[in-house]
Design a protein around this motif. Structure first.
Motif, mmCIF file in Angstrom:
data_model
loop_
_atom_site.group_PDB
_atom_site.id
_atom_site.type_symbol
_atom_site.label_atom_id
_atom_site.label_comp_id
_atom_site.label_asym_id
_atom_site.label_seq_id
_atom_site.Cartn_x
_atom_site.Cartn_y
_atom_site.Cartn_z
ATOM 1 N N MET A 401 25.023 35.451 43.678
ATOM 2 C CA MET A 401 25.524 36.439 44.629
ATOM 3 C C MET A 401 26.781 35.925 45.336
ATOM 4 N N ALA A 402 26.768 34.658 45.723
ATOM 5 C CA ALA A 402 27.904 34.088 46.442
ATOM 6 C C ALA A 402 29.150 34.050 45.567
ATOM 7 N N VAL A 403 29.006 33.591 44.345
ATOM 8 C CA VAL A 403 30.161 33.489 43.457
ATOM 9 C C VAL A 403 30.659 34.875 43.047
ATOM 10 N N ALA A 404 29.728 35.789 42.771
ATOM 11 C CA ALA A 404 30.125 37.150 42.383
ATOM 12 C C ALA A 404 30.901 37.850 43.489
ATOM 13 N N SER A 405 30.582 37.523 44.740
ATOM 14 C CA SER A 405 31.225 38.183 45.874
ATOM 15 C C SER A 405 32.571 37.570 46.246
ATOM 16 N N THR A 406 32.923 36.443 45.634
ATOM 17 C CA THR A 406 34.187 35.788 45.988
ATOM 18 C C THR A 406 35.146 35.628 44.814
ATOM 19 N N ILE A 407 34.628 35.521 43.609
ATOM 20 C CA ILE A 407 35.507 35.303 42.454
ATOM 21 C C ILE A 407 36.404 36.510 42.207
ATOM 22 N N VAL A 408 36.005 37.678 42.729
ATOM 23 C CA VAL A 408 36.794 38.897 42.540
ATOM 24 C C VAL A 408 37.975 38.978 43.507
ATOM 25 N N ASP A 409 38.199 37.943 44.321
ATOM 26 C CA ASP A 409 39.330 37.955 45.246
ATOM 27 C C ASP A 409 40.677 37.857 44.545
ATOM 28 N N VAL A 410 40.671 37.778 43.230
ATOM 29 C CA VAL A 410 41.917 37.858 42.465
ATOM 30 C C VAL A 410 42.451 39.285 42.431
ATOM 31 N N SER A 411 41.655 40.243 42.848
ATOM 32 C CA SER A 411 42.095 41.645 42.869
ATOM 33 C C SER A 411 43.319 41.791 43.765
ATOM 34 N N PRO A 412 44.321 42.594 43.354
ATOM 35 C CA PRO A 412 45.505 42.791 44.203
ATOM 36 C C PRO A 412 45.189 43.524 45.497
ATOM 37 N N PHE A 413 43.979 44.102 45.598
ATOM 38 C CA PHE A 413 43.579 44.786 46.826
ATOM 39 C C PHE A 413 42.929 43.828 47.821
ATOM 40 N N SER A 414 42.625 42.606 47.380
ATOM 41 C CA SER A 414 42.062 41.602 48.283
ATOM 42 C C SER A 414 43.200 40.806 48.917
ATOM 43 N N THR A 415 42.882 40.055 49.958
ATOM 44 C CA THR A 415 43.920 39.288 50.646
ATOM 45 C C THR A 415 44.557 38.253 49.734
ATOM 46 N N ASN A 416 43.744 37.511 48.985
ATOM 47 C CA ASN A 416 44.273 36.461 48.122
ATOM 48 C C ASN A 416 45.163 37.035 47.028
ATOM 49 N N GLY A 417 44.692 38.075 46.371
ATOM 50 C CA GLY A 417 45.497 38.698 45.328
ATOM 51 C C GLY A 417 46.794 39.257 45.881
ATOM 52 N N ALA A 418 46.724 39.849 47.056
ATOM 53 C CA ALA A 418 47.920 40.407 47.682
ATOM 54 C C ALA A 418 48.922 39.315 48.039
#
Length: 460
Positions: A401-418
């Motif tokens: 659950m922890a990894v699934a909820s954070t590994i997607v931060d590569v999305s351009p809609f997330s802060t990291n991706g942006a």
């Protein structure tokens, strides 16, 4: 409509509002806790305030304050410059050095967007200079930040471990950390091979031209006398401030943070302090909040002028978000909503299917909203499901659950991706956005299934 459903819809509305508009979800959560608690749960304001996570607040303030001190006195810049110089002629090592730096920063307590904001401009500067795929470099930075994000002394790790410990579930902080680091490192290796890493391994240059590594200001500190809490200083008029040096902010601008020489004694002591933090917390089980504040106080007493702005650079928006969501979750626990959701999920035909659904929900929501908010809200919702004897291992599920909820931060809609997208100035922004979007969508769909198989199905 039952009070349980109203409270759940209210939580969903918070995610939607915070995603569409630039409103801190923590404010929404605090207001939601007040309205839901008083109107639906019959709580008094004192009872609602009792749900405020004081220990977590102390941990977040201590860690981010200590990290701000390390940033302001030039220690972080010094570490980055040492890593850059270590590249020499090994072009293939550049992406991995960026991965390691990002992981190290989040592992010692930096917020994930802060680490990405520091490393991404440097990484993409290398990419454009040495014809390395900008997408590869950007993703290596993000996955590196997520790899170190669940160390026992990190912010993500602190949130997750406190929720699990409070629920009385089996706790293995190192398992969650190892899962996060291992999965992100494996994904980074796959990206390295697919996005040109094999060609980089054949490339060699006698000398790597130096890349300027400037101080990167990840937060704009508040300035002026108000940061001291001095009522007399706060009463200073603009005219008096101008007479004192042209502007009132001169009162706190004696030292330019981040513009320090490398390898000073103060920076060495700061590194020793960070290492001591890890030893005292991991080996002696001391409270990370108090330890980080103590080390920060020693550094502040050593050089009081240097630390003036550090308190204003504490990650207050993230702290507001995390503590607000935690307070709202405490209201949900009081009114029985947590047990209601857990029983509903446990009532699905297959416990394994229920675990997969929860992992998907965490990934999808986090791709568009804050990962810290997801960790603070969805993991508590899964606690009754794990306590109901479904046969799903708590340690493996929390890791998935922890990894699934954070590994997607590569999305351009997330802060990291942006942040990665914002620093991709040397390439076609539209094309880069599409690549990030496609990759983020792929990770959001595939990662929950893979993590579910690795940490839930196979161990069972």
């Amino acid at each position: 409509m039952t009070p349980h459903l109203i409270s759940i819809y209210a939580l969903a509305a918070m995610f939607v509002i915070a995603t569409i508009w630039p409103i801190n979800m923590g404010v929404l959560a605090f207001v939601g806790a007040f309205l839901v608690g008083t109107l639906l749960a019959g709580q008094t304001t004192n009872e609602i305030i009792a749900g405020f996570p004081g220990g977590l607040f102390l941990t977040l303030v201590g860690i981010t304050w200590l990290f701000a001190l390390a940033q302001n006195n030039g220690t972080i810049d010094w570490l980055v410059r040492m890593a850059v110089r270590a590249v020499r002629g090994r072009i293939a090592a550049i992406p991995w050095i960026m991965f390691v730096i990002s992981a190290l920063l989040t592992a010692v307590g930096a917020v994930s967007p802060g680490a990405v904001a520091i490393v991404a401009p440097i990484a993409l500067g290398f990419a454009f200079r040495y014809q390395i795929s900008p997408l590869l470099m950007g993703l290596m930075v993000v996955h590196g930040a997520q790899a170190g994000g669940f160390s026992p002394i990190s912010i993500y790790g602190g949130i997750t471990n406190r929720v699990v410990e409070k629920a009385g579930l089996p706790l293995s902080p190192m398992t969650t950390f190892a899962a996060s680091f291992g999965v992100n490192a494996a994904v980074a290796l796959l990206l390295f091979m697919v996005l040109g890493g094999r060609a980089l391994m054949k490339a060699q240059t006698a000398t790597v031209a130096p890349v300027k590594v400037p101080h990167v200001q990840i937060t704009k500190p508040a300035t002026g006398p108000q940061i001291f809490g001095d009522s007399e200083a706060e009463a200073l008029s603009r005219r008096i401030g101008e007479e004192g040096g042209g502007e009132s902010n001169r009162l706190v601008a004696e030292v330019e943070e981040g513009n320090q020489p490398d390898g000073t004694l103060y920076q060495i002591v700061t590194l020793v302090g960070l290492a001591l933090l890890a030893i005292l917390v991991l080996a002696f089980k001391l409270d990370i909040g108090f330890v980080s504040l103590t080390i920060g106080l020693v550094l502040s007493l050593w050089n009081p002028t240097m630390q003036k702005r550090a308190m204003a650079q504490v990650a207050w928006p993230e702290i507001m978000l995390i503590t607000g969501v935690s307070t709202y979750v405490a209201v949900l626990e009081h009114m029985g909503t947590i047990d209601f959701v857990g029983s509903s999920v446990a009532g699905l035909a297959s416990p394994l299917l229920a675990a997969l659904v929860l992992c998907f929900v965490g990934a999808v929501v986090s791709a568009f909203a804050s990962s810290t908010a997801v960790l603070g809200s969805l993991i508590p919702l899964a606690v009754p499901f794990l306590q109901s004897g479904t046969g799903v291992g708590a340690i493996g599920f929390i890791a998935a659950m922890a990894v699934a909820s954070t590994i997607v931060d590569v999305s351009p809609f997330s802060t990291n991706g942006a942040l990665v997208l914002a620093n991709a100035s040397g390439t076609d922004r539209q094309a880069f956005f599409k690549k990030l979007l496609n990759y983020g969508a792929l990770v959001t769909v595939v990662a929950p299934v893979v993590l579910w198989l690795l940490f839930i199905v196979l161990p069972g």
